[in-house]
Design a protein around this motif. Structure first.
Motif, PDB file in Angstrom:
ATOM      1  N   THR A   1      38.051  50.915  47.564  1.00  0.00           N
ATOM      2  CA  THR A   1      38.997  49.795  47.526  1.00  0.00           C
ATOM      3  C   THR A   1      38.969  49.091  46.168  1.00  0.00           C
ATOM      4  N   ALA A   2      37.798  49.018  45.524  1.00  0.00           N
ATOM      5  CA  ALA A   2      37.693  48.225  44.294  1.00  0.00           C
ATOM      6  C   ALA A   2      38.102  49.009  43.059  1.00  0.00           C
ATOM      7  N   ASN A   3      38.140  50.348  43.213  1.00  0.00           N
ATOM      8  CA  ASN A   3      38.659  51.158  42.120  1.00  0.00           C
ATOM      9  C   ASN A   3      37.715  51.205  40.922  1.00  0.00           C
TER      10      ASN A   3
ATOM     11  N   ILE B   1      32.584  41.669  45.689  1.00  0.00           N
ATOM     12  CA  ILE B   1      33.127  42.943  45.220  1.00  0.00           C
ATOM     13  C   ILE B   1      33.564  42.730  43.780  1.00  0.00           C
TER      14      ILE B   1
ATOM     15  N   PRO C   1      34.010  51.733  45.755  1.00  0.00           N
ATOM     16  CA  PRO C   1      35.047  52.252  44.852  1.00  0.00           C
ATOM     17  C   PRO C   1      36.354  52.605  45.549  1.00  0.00           C
TER      18      PRO C   1
ATOM     19  N   GLU D   1      39.721  38.855  41.539  1.00  0.00           N
ATOM     20  CA  GLU D   1      39.920  39.492  40.252  1.00  0.00           C
ATOM     21  C   GLU D   1      39.475  38.573  39.113  1.00  0.00           C
ATOM     22  N   ASP D   2      39.777  37.295  39.240  1.00  0.00           N
ATOM     23  CA  ASP D   2      39.534  36.341  38.157  1.00  0.00           C
ATOM     24  C   ASP D   2      38.143  35.713  38.317  1.00  0.00           C
TER      25      ASP D   2
ATOM     26  N   PRO E   1      35.818  42.863  40.256  1.00  0.00           N
ATOM     27  CA  PRO E   1      37.260  42.767  40.021  1.00  0.00           C
ATOM     28  C   PRO E   1      37.894  44.108  40.368  1.00  0.00           C
ATOM     29  N   PHE E   2      38.911  44.079  41.209  1.00  0.00           N
ATOM     30  CA  PHE E   2      39.393  45.305  41.845  1.00  0.00           C
ATOM     31  C   PHE E   2      40.673  45.827  41.225  1.00  0.00           C
ATOM     32  N   TYR E   3      41.167  45.153  40.217  1.00  0.00           N
ATOM     33  CA  TYR E   3      42.408  45.623  39.592  1.00  0.00           C
ATOM     34  C   TYR E   3      42.178  46.156  38.177  1.00  0.00           C
ATOM     35  N   SER E   4      41.347  45.467  37.423  1.00  0.00           N
ATOM     36  CA  SER E   4      41.281  45.760  35.984  1.00  0.00           C
ATOM     37  C   SER E   4      40.388  46.933  35.612  1.00  0.00           C
ATOM     38  N   VAL E   5      39.701  47.539  36.575  1.00  0.00           N
ATOM     39  CA  VAL E   5      38.765  48.630  36.283  1.00  0.00           C
ATOM     40  C   VAL E   5      37.821  48.199  35.159  1.00  0.00           C
TER      41      VAL E   5
END
Lengths: 285, 285, 285, 285
Positions: C125-127, C90, C123, C67-68, C92-96
């Motif tokens: 998993t990574a959103n 992949i 998408p 993510e970071d 960052p998978f949290y912050s969209v």
């Protein structure tokens, strides 16, 4: 606007154009045929015209989808009586039917006619998605011999083939090239209205010749046309293309509007690059 | 099956039941009214019966949605001629119209009639989603005075109120209780067919009395009924409920099937708990 | 449970198995490698082990998504220092993240290392979904040479090829067979963990030999394995398969759970039919 | 950029601002707190600072969500040891866990601590959707006393209340006003960072005073701020707002970028209209 009658001469010309260019079959009164914007009398005239003009040279399947099962029975029987080789039936598109209701719907129609049914899966317009598992059930209805699969998930073709065996054969809806490699035996394309020769050659190169280099090259030639006959403008773009090619088919009927005039030059440029403007001029001559 | 004619006596009885129980308006030929499974003659008879029986005691809006704009014009004019107070119009449900096409559709109908239009947003069946921003455009058509908002996002009501001002007032579709707190002035409910009194009292307690304790208690009494008249069985569950309540309205028409018999005892238990079986018996007596 | 250390011997054995069976590259610490369930020290040990064991026989790309952005820089630099040939990242998978944030993220990492980046679009998993249009922008970052495309829309491959030209080459994620016909040059498969030989031969037959008959036959042999290493069980199914094949790789780490015991016989039957149980026994011997 | 340390003074000031303005609780290290962009040491400092500054005046819940269950256990224990009143835990956001894995995850953490857990459902970022039916199962874990429900379907609140009874109480995520009428007892809002007083008064007016007129008026005052602290800019918009209000909290950390400068005047205008610029100036004085 919507007062214009069906132009029978233009329809005959279109059928001749398609067959001369090598199309393998015709499906009047599908979505691009604006089947929900014609009167019963116009429907009869369209079916009669296409069957008569095709004259057995290629098979004719008639789109007979409707919300009410009884209406599908009526128009499917009429299609058979007028000489159609089969019918293409989108599921009831308003009620979001259950699997039991889908089976009852197709079974009722199948028992009423003696010609094959092409089941048509297009959740983007019909609002119900017949998954491969559901199609496996529907394929047990004797007349339901074909499926036109029009989602963007090409693995559906793989799964339908695996689950339905030889009970149901697959025609691609949107993904002609991609579906060919998974066992589709035909392609019901929107782009083939304007580009019958290129569309037919492309699908044949993939599905039957299994010649990737040639098929992919043809697909890449077709690709620029696709956004003009897909999404919200499959009718308006097709009509505009015919006008540019000198084979005017009139305007879309309500609730559809013509392609905005501002878009015409870009569409013309695409058709020019593909050689379809000259083609159209030759046909129209 | 689908050969049965419309039961005019049952329809008159239903209208009387609704009005006696306190309903504030009637909308024949909506989705639950199976508007796509009636003939033109049946449509005329239904509208005539409801208007005549209501006799001005509550307003009558007629569902006149259709794919073809010309057909919407024809049935809307007929509704006005037969004395309807307004029409409820779902957008063309097959072609996935653009905003320009939606505006053209509603504007064409609005110009053809002199009674108000309730625009009906229900993407789950119509396959096109009229967002608050789109409705703000549509609300500029003079006759488009109301919207029935039937998504599950209740913030739509907040946004429609903010964007449309007093040009367009909101009726809830599915979310009656929730929408009341955001400014909806009415609720077009499926559950109110079977439970008109409870539905009306609940919405009134929220929207007009602003009495959360009472409204929430009534909503919780209604809640067990909702899954039986929602999702894929809003027609079949409603028909089954009327049969259990002693007010038989017949079976659904094609392509819909009746509620499976195995589900009947659970639905009967819900109606029993809500006091609707006794209610029905009283009404039927 | 999660207290178990990384089994270096088992990892070396897996690398040898893969290379001996013909795999063309290795990607440790991807999703199936449970990259979010290892400590920094374990990460170092895994990369060191795979690079050392591969010993230049096949390229090694290391999954360094986080993510970071600063953590991605740190682990990507470490991978390069340990001898990796590239990194797979992949988003960052949290912050969209927005497109601007994606470009900043990849550009920051690209500037910090001298080895190529495989951008990974998944998408599910990574959103966040990097469409072909967005990838066309990202492909302008010099190090972003490859994309692993893991949606179910195979036309994405067509569009990426058309939009990115030779700036970015496509590896299939899930759709190996289907993507081959559209120009994918590689396949990062989950099934190749258990079936490296069959997976490699299948993709090669399609993408390079362009032999549909052979490739489709191999694909159909692979197909029964796919549901066992896809969806919610790509880790648990892979781990269970290795255990059945005599190459135990331990259990999944938290938050994942092992494949339920009740599922093991059906998975064993699939592996048996594919000849992988005997294969495993031979490898383990 | 990301090299900046946590500004402890600014954090103390923020806590004082929130409590002085009437906030009922604090949740450091949630999504807006960029919990995935802090080091373990920074995390400890943040929790210690908030707990110490709040000094028991309002409860403090610490965001301790992580992909790896073992990490959640570690940070949740730390939060408890540092004096937190509870923890808020988003599910593993990468692996798309099954219900069994979710239960195992929450149960493992619950057994490791003695303070309550607020389960956090936010499928838009976590990529897994805990439906009311799933939450009914999770609510049987003793410590899982609260749920923060952050979908746009407000009927979820109704269903959670019905299915979980007094085992689990509901805090709204995005839909504070709407959820209040369905039984939510609290609201974990992003907008309350910038507008704690207005947010608190609005929710109290709805949930506890049940005063629709007052609550809806307050909600309409809040509404213009919502797009600035929602969607892709909940962090960047919040940071930009604090800067405009004279309480600079620094820039977002990677992978996030600051709000584009071109957007600042419009945000400033919104804050001005709401009276928050003057408010901020007073606070900062």
């Amino acid at each position: 606007e919507g007062g214009a009658a069906v132009d029978i001469k233009a329809l005959e010309r279109l059928v001749e154009f398609q067959i001369r260019e090598g199309i393998r079959g015709l499906i009047p009164l599908g979505s691009t045929g604006e089947f929900l914007s014609v009167s019963p009398e116009e429907r009869t005239a369209i079916v009669e015209t296409v069957v008569r003009t095709a004259a057995g040279r290629v098979p004719v399947l008639v789109g007979t989808g409707a919300e009410d099962t009884r209406e599908v029975v009526r128009t499917s029987r009429e299609a058979e009586a007028l000489g159609a080789d089969g019918v293409m039936i989108i599921p009831p598109f308003y009620s979001v039917p259950t699997l039991a209701e889908l089976i009852h719907h197709y079974d009722t129609v199948a028992k009423a006619i003696g010609i094959p049914i092409m089941v048509y899966n297009n959740p983007a317009t019909a609002n119900v998605d017949m998954t491969p598992e559901m199609l496996a059930e529907i394929s047990r209805i004797p007349n339901c011999r074909y499926v036109k699969e029009s989602t963007l998930e090409v693995t559906r073709v793989r799964d339908i083939v695996a689950l339905c065996g030889d009970r149901m054969e697959v025609f691609a809806g949107v993904l002609g090239y991609e579906s060919a490699w998974l066992g589709a035996i035909g392609w019901v394309a929107v782009c083939s209205n304007l580009a019958p020769k290129l569309s037919t050659e492309m699908f044949h190169a993939a599905a039957f010749d299994k010649d990737m280099d040639r098929a992919l090259a043809l697909y890449r030639r077709l690709a620029p046309l696709l956004p003009w006959v897909g999404g919200p403008r499959y009718v308006s773009g097709t009509k505009a293309g015919f006008r540019l090619m000198g084979m005017d088919m009139g305007n879309p009927r309500p609730p559809r509007l013509p392609l905005p005039g501002a878009d015409m030059p870009r569409l013309a440029a695409v058709l020019q690059t593909m050689g379809l403007l000259a083609e159209g001029a030759r046909q129209a001559a």
